[in-house]
Enzyme design. Structure first.
Site, short mmCIF file in Angstrom:
data_model
loop_
_atom_site.label_atom_id
_atom_site.label_comp_id
_atom_site.label_asym_id
_atom_site.label_seq_id
_atom_site.Cartn_x
_atom_site.Cartn_y
_atom_site.Cartn_z
N TYR A 149 39.05 6.03 32.74
CA TYR A 149 38.80 7.19 33.05
C TYR A 149 39.51 7.36 34.36
O TYR A 149 40.10 8.20 34.63
CB TYR A 149 37.48 7.81 32.88
CG TYR A 149 37.21 9.23 33.24
CD1 TYR A 149 37.41 10.37 32.31
CD2 TYR A 149 36.56 9.64 34.32
CE1 TYR A 149 37.05 11.50 32.58
CE2 TYR A 149 36.43 11.09 34.81
CZ TYR A 149 36.64 11.91 33.58
OH TYR A 149 36.43 13.22 34.02
N LYS A 153 42.61 9.43 35.53
CA LYS A 153 42.44 10.69 36.34
C LYS A 153 43.52 10.54 37.70
O LYS A 153 44.03 11.44 38.27
CB LYS A 153 41.16 11.02 36.85
CG LYS A 153 40.19 11.31 35.73
CD LYS A 153 40.99 12.39 34.98
CE LYS A 153 39.86 13.50 34.02
NZ LYS A 153 40.65 14.66 33.48
P1 NAD Z 1 33.58 18.57 27.63
O1 NAD Z 1 33.24 17.53 27.03
O2 NAD Z 1 32.45 19.54 27.94
O3 NAD Z 1 34.99 19.54 27.09
C1 NAD Z 1 36.07 18.91 26.76
C2 NAD Z 1 36.95 19.46 25.62
O4 NAD Z 1 37.94 18.72 25.37
C3 NAD Z 1 35.91 19.43 24.35
O5 NAD Z 1 36.01 20.67 24.00
C4 NAD Z 1 36.95 18.75 23.56
O6 NAD Z 1 36.77 19.00 22.12
C5 NAD Z 1 38.17 18.59 24.18
N1 NAD Z 1 39.12 17.88 23.77
C6 NAD Z 1 38.92 16.40 23.84
N2 NAD Z 1 39.76 15.64 23.56
C7 NAD Z 1 40.82 16.58 22.92
C8 NAD Z 1 42.11 16.43 22.45
N3 NAD Z 1 42.66 15.15 21.97
N4 NAD Z 1 42.97 17.63 22.08
C9 NAD Z 1 42.34 18.73 22.28
N5 NAD Z 1 41.12 18.88 22.88
C10 NAD Z 1 40.30 17.92 23.13
O7 NAD Z 1 34.15 18.24 28.88
P2 NAD Z 1 34.12 19.08 30.47
O8 NAD Z 1 33.17 18.62 31.17
O9 NAD Z 1 34.47 20.45 30.24
O10 NAD Z 1 35.51 18.34 31.04
C11 NAD Z 1 36.69 19.32 31.20
C12 NAD Z 1 37.72 18.12 31.83
O11 NAD Z 1 37.23 18.41 33.34
C13 NAD Z 1 37.88 16.83 31.26
O12 NAD Z 1 39.49 16.71 31.65
C14 NAD Z 1 37.23 16.24 32.49
O13 NAD Z 1 37.37 14.89 32.48
C15 NAD Z 1 37.28 16.90 33.71
N6 NAD Z 1 35.93 16.63 34.61
C16 NAD Z 1 34.84 16.76 34.29
C17 NAD Z 1 34.02 16.61 35.15
C18 NAD Z 1 32.26 16.91 34.81
O14 NAD Z 1 31.43 16.26 35.63
N7 NAD Z 1 31.93 17.45 33.60
C19 NAD Z 1 34.10 16.07 36.59
C20 NAD Z 1 35.53 15.79 36.74
C21 NAD Z 1 36.45 16.05 36.01
#
Ligand code: NAD
Length: 248
Positions: A149, A153
């Site tokens: 990851y 990122k």
């Molecule tokens: P989440 O798991 O709630 O949502 C992620 C969404 O992406 C899901 O709806 C999933 O179905 C979709 N997804 C996964 N693989 C896919 C694919 N191949 N094609 C299309 N859709 C796909 O996650 P989140 O927390 O909302 O994270 C959103 C983004 O933010 C991600 O890139 C994550 O890495 C990043 N992020 C999250 C956090 C956190 O603390 N939650 C922190 C930093 C970065």
């Protein structure tokens, strides 16, 4: 009316961004692997007076990424905004990380962002206006158990900075948002994997955050909204850390 695409918009940060851009007056393609979830986001946007269409697509698949962009353009108009938020985690210490764990994380975050951006930038450069926002993470700086990851990122940051260099002359900006911990299914799954109660996990995480809480998806959506605005037209190639003031 500007038209944007948000990937991973069935829930979490992507859904919050889709809602926010709709409230800002943008029409949107709500893209997610989870078609039912996309439809749910679209229903809520529509009920609030916005315009959006649900698109079930795997961003890591070349054909489905291209089709997602083309379908949005055909149904809503020229795509000028892209938010790459789709993501997964497959955490493990390096000695336990499988090749499949590595490949799937790199595929969704990096290949997915590349495929969606390559398809969408063709519309933006032709229109002479565009906004690309990639959702990176503070994990890009390194995070135990997240070699895959963190690499993805960090890769997104290099990708973003290169897009800014290549696309600036077409009026297209590219920026990354690097959130710290945000309250979504992703962090809930991460706490569960470590065998921790989510509320206790959040309180523990909040102790290291100057603003005293972990983030909400809306905190990230607000920054995405700015980066997609006319006002942000001279901001490109930047990484905006949205992490409550934490050091990393
Ligand atoms: P989440 O798991 O709630 O949502 C992620 C969404 O992406 C899901 O709806 C999933 O179905 C979709 N997804 C996964 N693989 C896919 C694919 N191949 N094609 C299309 N859709 C796909 O996650 P989140 O927390 O909302 O994270 C959103 C983004 O933010 C991600 O890139 C994550 O890495 C990043 N992020 C999250 C956090 C956190 O603390 N939650 C922190 C930093 C970065």
């Amino acid at each position: 009316m500007r038209v944007g695409i948000v990937t991973g918009a069935a829930r979490g940060i992507g859904a919050a961004i889709a809602h926010r851009l709709a409230a800002d007056g943008m029409a949107g393609g709500v893209v997610d692997l989870d078609e039912q979830g996309s439809a749910r986001t679209v229903k809520e946007i529509t009920e609030n007076g916005g315009r959006a269409i649900p698109i079930g697509a795997d961003v890591a698949d070349e054909t489905s990424a291209r089709n997602a962009v083309e379908q949005t353009a055909a149904e809503l108009g020229t795509v000028s905004v892209l938010i790459n938020s789709a993501g997964i985690i497959r955490d493990n210490l390096i000695f336990r990380m499988t090749t499949a764990d590595w490949d799937s994380v790199i595929d969704v975050h990096l290949r997915g962002a590349f495929l969606m951006t390559r398809a969408a930038q063709a519309h933006m450069t032709q229109a002479g206006w565009g906004r690309i926002v990639n959702i990176s993470s503070t994990s890009a700086l390194g995070n135990r158990g997240q070699a895959n990851y963190a690499a993805a990122k960090a890769g997104l940051i290099g990708f973003t900075k290169t897009l800014a260099l290549e696309l600036g002359k077409f009026g297209v900006t590219a920026n990354a948002i690097a959130p710290g911990y945000v309250e979504t299914d992703m962090t809930m799954a991460s706490a569960a994997r470590q065998g921790l109660d989510y509320d206790e996990w959040k309180s523990a995480a909040a102790r290291d955050i100057p603003l005293g809480r972990i983030g909400k998806p809306e905190d990230i959506a607000a920054v995405a909204s700015f980066l997609c605005s006319e006002d942000a037209g001279y901001v490109s190639g930047q990484v905006i850390y949205v992490n409550g003031g934490a050091r990393s």
